[in-house]
Design an enzyme around this catalytic site. Sequence first.
Site, PDB file in Angstrom:
ATOM      1  N   GLU A 134      -6.789   4.738   7.855  1.00 35.66           N
ATOM      2  CA  GLU A 134      -6.548   6.158   7.581  1.00 35.66           C
ATOM      3  C   GLU A 134      -7.781   6.795   6.930  1.00 35.66           C
ATOM      4  OE1 GLU A 134      -2.873   5.585   5.484  1.00 35.66           O
ATOM      5  OE2 GLU A 134      -1.913   5.030   7.374  1.00 35.66           O
ATOM      6  N   ASN A 155       0.865  -1.172   0.000  1.00 33.23           N
ATOM      7  CA  ASN A 155       0.000   0.000   0.000  1.00 33.23           C
ATOM      8  C   ASN A 155       0.905   1.226   0.000  1.00 33.23           C
ATOM      9  OD1 ASN A 155      -1.770   2.073   0.554  1.00 33.23           O
ATOM     10  ND2 ASN A 155      -2.297   1.370   2.617  1.00 33.23           N
ATOM     11  N   TRP A 156       1.040   1.837  -1.162  1.00 31.27           N
ATOM     12  CA  TRP A 156       1.995   2.951  -1.302  1.00 31.27           C
ATOM     13  C   TRP A 156       1.472   4.252  -0.694  1.00 31.27           C
ATOM     14  CZ3 TRP A 156       4.181   2.446  -7.019  1.00 31.27           C
ATOM     15  CH2 TRP A 156       4.750   1.171  -7.170  1.00 31.27           C
ATOM     16  N   SER A 161       3.333  -2.313  10.364  1.00 33.29           N
ATOM     17  CA  SER A 161       4.782  -2.437  10.599  1.00 33.29           C
ATOM     18  C   SER A 161       5.343  -3.798  10.194  1.00 33.29           C
ATOM     19  CB  SER A 161       5.122  -2.097  12.054  1.00 33.29           C
ATOM     20  OG  SER A 161       4.748  -0.759  12.341  1.00 33.29           O
ATOM     21  N   GLY A 200       2.817  -1.107   4.340  1.00 36.06           N
ATOM     22  CA  GLY A 200       2.875   0.316   4.021  1.00 36.06           C
ATOM     23  C   GLY A 200       4.312   0.761   3.789  1.00 36.06           C
ATOM     24  N   GLY A 201       4.936   1.284   4.831  1.00 31.35           N
ATOM     25  CA  GLY A 201       6.271   1.880   4.720  1.00 31.35           C
ATOM     26  C   GLY A 201       7.289   0.996   4.016  1.00 31.35           C
TER      27      GLY A 201
HETATM   28  P1  PGA Z   1       2.842   0.178   7.716  1.00 31.38           P
HETATM   29  O1  PGA Z   1       1.378   0.431   7.096  1.00 31.38           O
HETATM   30  O2  PGA Z   1       3.346  -1.103   7.108  1.00 31.38           O
HETATM   31  O3  PGA Z   1       3.641   1.377   7.315  1.00 31.38           O
HETATM   32  O4  PGA Z   1       2.658   0.050   9.194  1.00 31.38           O
HETATM   33  C1  PGA Z   1       0.487  -0.619   6.865  1.00 31.38           C
HETATM   34  C2  PGA Z   1      -0.785  -0.102   6.255  1.00 31.38           C
HETATM   35  O5  PGA Z   1      -1.216   1.001   6.622  1.00 31.38           O
HETATM   36  O6  PGA Z   1      -1.400  -0.777   5.394  1.00 31.38           O
END
Ligand code: PGA
Length: 254
Positions: free
Chosen positions: A100, A12-13, A216, A237-238
């Site tokens: 989000e 998920n960019w 994470s 995400g990150g």
């Molecule tokens: P993260 O985000 O891996 O940066 O914690 C995950 C996500 O929001 O899908």
Amino acid sequence: MQKQRRLIIAGNWKMNKTVAEALDLVQGLKRELASLKEVDAVVCPPFTALEAVSKAILDSNIRLGAQNMSEHAGGAYTGEIAAAMLKEFSVRYVILGHSERRQYQKESDLLISRKALAAHAAAIKPIVCVGETLEERESGRTEKIIGSQLEGSLAGFSKEQMQETVLAYEPVWAIGTGRNATPQQAQEVHAFIRQTLVTLFDDAVAKRVRVQYGGSVKASNARELMSQPDVDGALVGGAALEIRSFSDIIKNSI
Ligand code: PGA
């Protein structure tokens, strides 16, 4: 690692990557993952990079996802994107109900279910996200919250539609914080999610639906998380923003 369900690992960019940056990332992933067969790998760039990424991955084993879509098929909805528009770029998946969006855009379970039904109508597989906040976890309400998010976000789904849906368990306190749920914490909630699917649908559906963990996820914790019996992949995400970290997550999960 032999799993009951095929793993699906999606990046998920979020609101990152220009078209040029997106192409750099995806070209690198194509190289790194050229021989990948065991896992479904998905990238979810921002809308503005969908066309370029779609073309770049045509001859690869990487699939395309979007990060959101409208519940409407078209019309006077300024700023919105319809399922049919995503289909033009061969989008196969769409992330819906990310925490989000629940938080900043005030998306409700009802809206998420309507979006998911619109995705199904267009043969796009929704990745429906659920997850509790830290305060909800600490007050012992995790299952209550997840249960009601599932019931609301999956409202009106047929069994067939449910089987074509991916779920993502993303504890809000673990997203972007560097603090992942322990494999045991993840497994506990994933097992609860599967049990809820038995109640809302049936046993056969519950056995088939893939439930990703998100929050994470990185190369160093992917293997242990993915080895839990009810964890069927990751929403990243990150660590999905760099070639090395995302491809290592996938390689370490096999
Ligand atoms: P993260 O985000 O891996 O940066 O914690 C995950 C996500 O929001 O899908």
